[in-house]
Scaffold this motif. Structure first.
Motif, short mmCIF file in Angstrom:
data_model
loop_
_atom_site.label_atom_id
_atom_site.label_comp_id
_atom_site.label_asym_id
_atom_site.label_seq_id
_atom_site.Cartn_x
_atom_site.Cartn_y
_atom_site.Cartn_z
N ALA A 9 74.08 2.19 46.99
CA ALA A 9 75.19 3.13 46.74
C ALA A 9 74.79 4.51 47.23
O ALA A 9 73.60 4.82 47.37
CB ALA A 9 75.55 3.17 45.26
N LYS A 10 75.80 5.31 47.46
CA LYS A 10 75.61 6.69 47.91
C LYS A 10 76.53 7.56 47.07
O LYS A 10 77.74 7.34 47.02
CB LYS A 10 75.95 6.79 49.40
N TYR A 11 75.95 8.53 46.37
CA TYR A 11 76.72 9.37 45.46
C TYR A 11 76.62 10.83 45.90
O TYR A 11 75.51 11.34 46.11
CB TYR A 11 76.19 9.27 44.03
N ARG A 12 77.76 11.48 46.02
CA ARG A 12 77.77 12.92 46.33
C ARG A 12 77.89 13.69 45.03
O ARG A 12 78.91 13.61 44.34
CB ARG A 12 78.92 13.26 47.28
N ILE A 13 76.82 14.44 44.66
CA ILE A 13 76.77 15.15 43.39
C ILE A 13 76.24 16.56 43.65
O ILE A 13 75.07 16.71 44.06
CB ILE A 13 75.84 14.45 42.38
N TYR A 46 76.59 11.66 34.41
CA TYR A 46 77.21 10.74 35.36
C TYR A 46 76.72 9.32 35.09
O TYR A 46 75.58 9.11 34.66
CB TYR A 46 76.81 11.09 36.80
N LEU A 48 75.99 5.82 37.13
CA LEU A 48 75.75 5.38 38.51
C LEU A 48 76.01 3.89 38.61
O LEU A 48 75.12 3.06 38.46
CB LEU A 48 74.30 5.69 38.92
N ASP A 51 80.48 2.90 41.96
CA ASP A 51 80.96 4.23 42.28
C ASP A 51 80.41 5.21 41.26
O ASP A 51 79.90 4.82 40.20
CB ASP A 51 82.49 4.28 42.27
N LEU A 52 80.52 6.48 41.56
CA LEU A 52 80.05 7.53 40.66
C LEU A 52 81.16 7.87 39.66
O LEU A 52 82.32 8.04 40.03
CB LEU A 52 79.68 8.77 41.48
N GLU A 53 80.79 7.97 38.38
CA GLU A 53 81.76 8.36 37.36
C GLU A 53 81.19 9.51 36.53
O GLU A 53 80.09 9.39 35.98
CB GLU A 53 82.09 7.19 36.44
#
Length: 361
Positions: A9-13, A46, A48, A51-53
């Motif tokens: 996964a790839k999360y933009r934070i 968040y 993980l 998807d990011l929530e």
């Protein structure tokens, strides 16, 4: 041999780069890892998953104020912020639920908060470490979620110059108390919680005090609790130990890697094994190589630099190297193992979650 990791996964934070450098932490106790990330105005939580929530953002009691530590309640209903003078509980809307001053003694260095789930309805109880007037002893106060005091606990360990913490088992049950620092040996007690009171059991010996781990830094315990991974304090080797005996099952030495400046170690000049690593899963471990700090360059040019890093997968049963992880980006430094077969790295405001490819785990 190089290994191409699988991108899970790839999360933009925003600000996630700081997560691996002391400004955030990961909670791995639930079905999905959670990231608690500090920023100047709030604590963000968040989840993980695929998807990011964003599960919650808790405003700080004093915007842009400094905090020593933050603790998130298990049900995500509030956060306890600790500054230099007090603990303050704040809900999602920024309302102060309660505040507990430290008094004359600053616990900025030694504060601790624990959460217990008590009673048939699993109510949240909060245990706060507060100043103790008794030398060599520690005070914990138990509160309900509204801030009402339920019990006071004076423990025969710790004192003003030692860190004291609590350990928790499944479903929020207290399992132990430990203390370290101040020049004294590490102390461990088995413990339980009854009506808000900490009940100490048998005193146990910390694994770090065992002769098998003398001069070594424990990295992590495998998912089944049957093995422990440690690194030599000088970065010369990694060992995998059987638990509870700590008998050495396998060793990976610095000399087992390619020589510095050659092959998969071509990015290194004077390499050593760092303290960033651990079990990916029961059958795979991750080992990180760093370069020696370039003191000569700092003295000559005033540049505070580290050279490149490399991550490797290894077999905990034999100590054999699988190979170097070949990321699609260069110079991946910080890494954190999530304990579920994945690990994370960062690049600016992006968190990458990786796993080993099939056949390498």
């Amino acid at each position: 041999m190089t290994i191409t990791p699988r991108l899970v996964a790839k999360y933009r934070i925003p600000g996630v780069w700081h997560a691996l450098y002391g400004e955030g932490r990961f909670d791995r106790s639930g079905p999905h890892p959670r990231l608690m990330l500090k920023d100047p105005d709030s604590m963000r939580v968040y989840e993980l998953g695929e998807d990011l929530e964003l599960l919650g953002a808790f405003p700080r009691p004093a915007p842009h104020g400094s905090s020593v530590e933050d603790w998130v309640a298990p049900d995500l209903s509030f956060v306890v912020f600790q500054d230099e003078t007090s603990y303050t509980a704040v809900d999602r809307d920024g309302n102060r639920l309660w505040q507990q001053p430290f008094g004359a003694w600053s616990t900025s260095r030694w504060g601790h908060v624990g959460f217990a789930m008590a009673g048939p309805y699993r109510e949240t109880q909060i245990l706060l470490r507060l100043p103790s007037d008794a030398p060599g002893k520690s005070l914990f106060v138990t509160l309900d979620s509204a801030g009402n005091e339920l019990a006071r606990n004076v423990l025969p360990c710790g004192g003003a110059e030692r860190y004291v913490g609590l350990t928790w088992g499944p479903e929020g049950y207290l399992t132990g108390v430990y203390a370290y620092g101040g020049g004294a040996r590490r102390t461990h007690y088995q413990a339980s919680l009854a009506c808000g009171h900490i009940v100490l059991g048998k005193r146990t010996t910390a694994s770090a005090e065992q002769p098998a781990l003398r001069g070594r830094f424990p990295l992590s315990t495998n998912p089944s609790g049957t093995g422990e991974m440690s690194v030599d304090e000088r970065g010369q080797d990694v060992r995998w130990h059987r638990l509870p005996s700590l008998e050495v099952a396998a060793v990976l030495r610095l000399s087992d890697f390619p020589p510095a400046g050659t092959g998969d170690c071509s990015v290194h000049d004077r390499l050593w094994i760092s303290f960033r690593g651990g079990y990916v899963d029961a059958d795979t471990a991750l080992v990180t190589l760093h370069n020696a700090y370039d003191e000569a360059r700092v003295l000559r040019f005033g540049e505070d630099i580290w050279e490149e890093h490399s991550h490797w997968l290894a077999d905990p049963a034999t100590g054999a190297l699988h190979g170097r992880i070949d990321y699609p980006m260069r110079d991946v430094e910080a890494v954190l193992l999530l304990g579920d077969g994945t690990w994370v790295t960062t690049e600016r405001d992006i968190l990458y979650r990786w796993s080993a490819p099939d056949g390498e785990r």
